[in-house]
Write a protein that holds these residues in place. Structure first.
Motif: not given
Length: 123
Positions: A32-36
């Protein structure tokens, strides 16, 4: 469905640092692409940073560029290092995972979210 659990928030003086962690429930997290993202009281959730699935590309929002660093390990954890914190960084910080094309700043692109961790920066 990937379960995400954030930790590492707290109260810090302006100029201080924190390290947020985001632990995923399964190793498929690595796909997965991770984001904050963060959300301050009375404001919409806003993009902070994102990292691609193999951890070699990152993108930051302008207000945090040069102060925050996103990373991920080879197991199931993502991180957000927060340096030179300012009172305007005060918010609930959320990590998110999505099977989306990197980069993506939109919260709607991420299907999996943690419960959030509070970061409070005192002036």
């Amino acid at each position: 469905q990937v379960q995400l659990v954030e930790s590492g928030g707290g109260l810090v003086q302006a100029g201080g640092s924190l390290r947020l962690s985001c632990a995923a429930s399964e190793r498929t997290f690595s796909r997965y692409t991770m984001g904050w993202f963060r959300q301050a009281p009375g404001k919409e959730r806003e993009f902070v940073a994102t990292i691609n699935s193999i951890g070699r590309a990152t993108l930051y929002a302008d207000p945090v560029k040069g102060r925050f660093t996103i990373s991920r390990d080879n197991a199931n954890t993502a991180y957000l290092q927060l340096n030179a914190l300012k009172p305007e960084d005060t918010a609930v910080y959320y990590c998110a995972a999505g099977a989306t094309v990197y980069p993506n700043r939109s919260p709607t692109a991420y299907a999996n979210w943690g419960q959030g961790t509070q970061v409070t920066v005192a002036s």
